[in-house]
Design a protein around this motif. Structure first.
Motif, PDB file in Angstrom:
ATOM      1  N   UNK A 110       5.289  14.305  45.758  1.00 53.03           N
ATOM      2  CA  UNK A 110       3.848  14.256  46.032  1.00 53.03           C
ATOM      3  C   UNK A 110       2.999  14.843  44.911  1.00 53.03           C
ATOM      4  N   UNK A 111       3.482  15.915  44.280  1.00 51.32           N
ATOM      5  CA  UNK A 111       2.707  16.531  43.194  1.00 51.32           C
ATOM      6  C   UNK A 111       2.567  15.571  42.021  1.00 51.32           C
ATOM      7  N   UNK A 112       3.696  14.944  41.645  1.00 52.49           N
ATOM      8  CA  UNK A 112       3.645  13.979  40.548  1.00 52.49           C
ATOM      9  C   UNK A 112       2.744  12.794  40.907  1.00 52.49           C
ATOM     10  N   UNK A 113       2.873  12.285  42.148  1.00 56.19           N
ATOM     11  CA  UNK A 113       2.045  11.150  42.568  1.00 56.19           C
ATOM     12  C   UNK A 113       0.562  11.483  42.441  1.00 56.19           C
ATOM     13  N   UNK A 114       0.191  12.679  42.888  1.00 54.60           N
ATOM     14  CA  UNK A 114      -1.213  13.098  42.828  1.00 54.60           C
ATOM     15  C   UNK A 114      -1.691  13.152  41.374  1.00 54.60           C
ATOM     16  N   UNK A 115      -0.897  13.774  40.496  1.00 47.20           N
ATOM     17  CA  UNK A 115      -1.275  13.884  39.086  1.00 47.20           C
ATOM     18  C   UNK A 115      -1.347  12.503  38.441  1.00 47.20           C
ATOM     19  N   UNK A 116      -0.372  11.635  38.731  1.00 46.77           N
ATOM     20  CA  UNK A 116      -0.356  10.277  38.172  1.00 46.77           C
ATOM     21  C   UNK A 116      -1.622   9.527  38.594  1.00 46.77           C
ATOM     22  N   UNK A 117      -1.987   9.628  39.873  1.00 44.23           N
ATOM     23  CA  UNK A 117      -3.222   8.990  40.353  1.00 44.23           C
ATOM     24  C   UNK A 117      -4.424   9.497  39.567  1.00 44.23           C
ATOM     25  N   UNK A 118      -4.542  10.832  39.453  1.00 43.30           N
ATOM     26  CA  UNK A 118      -5.698  11.429  38.783  1.00 43.30           C
ATOM     27  C   UNK A 118      -5.787  11.008  37.318  1.00 43.30           C
ATOM     28  N   UNK A 119      -4.642  10.954  36.649  1.00 40.40           N
ATOM     29  CA  UNK A 119      -4.639  10.566  35.234  1.00 40.40           C
ATOM     30  C   UNK A 119      -4.904   9.077  35.042  1.00 40.40           C
ATOM     31  N   UNK A 120      -4.467   8.253  35.985  1.00 42.22           N
ATOM     32  CA  UNK A 120      -4.543   6.798  35.825  1.00 42.22           C
ATOM     33  C   UNK A 120      -5.885   6.205  36.228  1.00 42.22           C
ATOM     34  N   UNK A 121      -6.524   6.807  37.229  1.00 42.49           N
ATOM     35  CA  UNK A 121      -7.771   6.227  37.767  1.00 42.49           C
ATOM     36  C   UNK A 121      -8.815   5.916  36.686  1.00 42.49           C
ATOM     37  N   UNK A 122      -9.050   6.791  35.687  1.00 41.77           N
ATOM     38  CA  UNK A 122     -10.059   6.456  34.673  1.00 41.77           C
ATOM     39  C   UNK A 122      -9.766   5.185  33.871  1.00 41.77           C
TER      40      UNK A 122
END
Length: 198
Positions: free
Chosen positions: A87-99
């Motif tokens: 879950x931690x990686x998923x959250x970070x990946x989402x945050x980094x990818x959204x822009x």
């Protein structure tokens, strides 16, 4: 480094990705194709090394690089005891990818597929069949087929030379029998294979 990235990334992603690399002190290596993975992250003695396959199209290259940077950021933020794709990686990946999920970077038809995928990103975009097939449109042309295109009972060969006969579809994957051993394996519909006569 910025001029090297221009060859591998969509134009409007180069500058922000370069900044991410600098901010996180990433040593990026672009390497020959590895069949088992698109990219890799390693940390040793405080050095962060990320490798990405050179043969990826620019959209998959971007996603792979951000995927690997997300490992680095997640480990730094939450510690080394987290699950690599938890879950931690998923959250970070989402945050980094959204822009990056915007029309200046990705073609319009990919945007809804990316938005859906990043609601709950998986360890590999290859497991998201719809997104994977859409991304493959941007790969160089080749003579490969997908497992879902092979007729029932048809023969195909995979990269390691083993030959399989296509069987029935389970929920998402196809049961395929290895001809030499008669063992049954499950294949994703979008696995690339060489179609054989007969």
């Amino acid at each position: 480094m910025s001029s090297v990235l221009e060859k591998y990334l969509p134009e409007h992603a180069v500058k922000p990705v370069f900044q991410l690399i600098v901010d996180h002190q990433v040593h990026l290596k672009i390497v020959n194709e590895r069949v088992t993975r698109h990219g890799d992250y390693r940390s040793s003695a405080g050095k962060h090394e990320i490798t990405v396959n050179a043969n990826l199209n620019k959209y998959r290259f971007l996603m792979t690089l951000i995927h690997e940077i997300a490992h680095l950021v997640a480990f730094e933020k939450y510690g080394r005891n987290i699950k690599p794709h938890g879950n931690e990686w998923k959250y970070v990946f989402q945050q980094l990818m959204v822009p990056y999920i915007r029309p200046e970077i990705f073609p319009n038809h990919l945007l809804p597929l990316l938005a859906r995928h990043f609601r709950n990103p998986s360890a590999s975009s290859d497991t998201d069949t719809t997104l994977s097939l859409a991304l493959k449109q941007y790969d160089p042309a080749n003579d490969k087929h997908y497992v879902f295109e092979v007729p029932y009972g048809g023969l195909f060969r995979i990269k390691n030379g083993k030959i399989f006969r296509k069987g029935a579809q389970r929920t998402k994957r196809f049961e395929c029998e290895e001809v030499a051993t008669r063992k049954v394996y499950l294949f994703n519909p979008n696995a690339e294979v060489e179609l054989l006569p007969g």
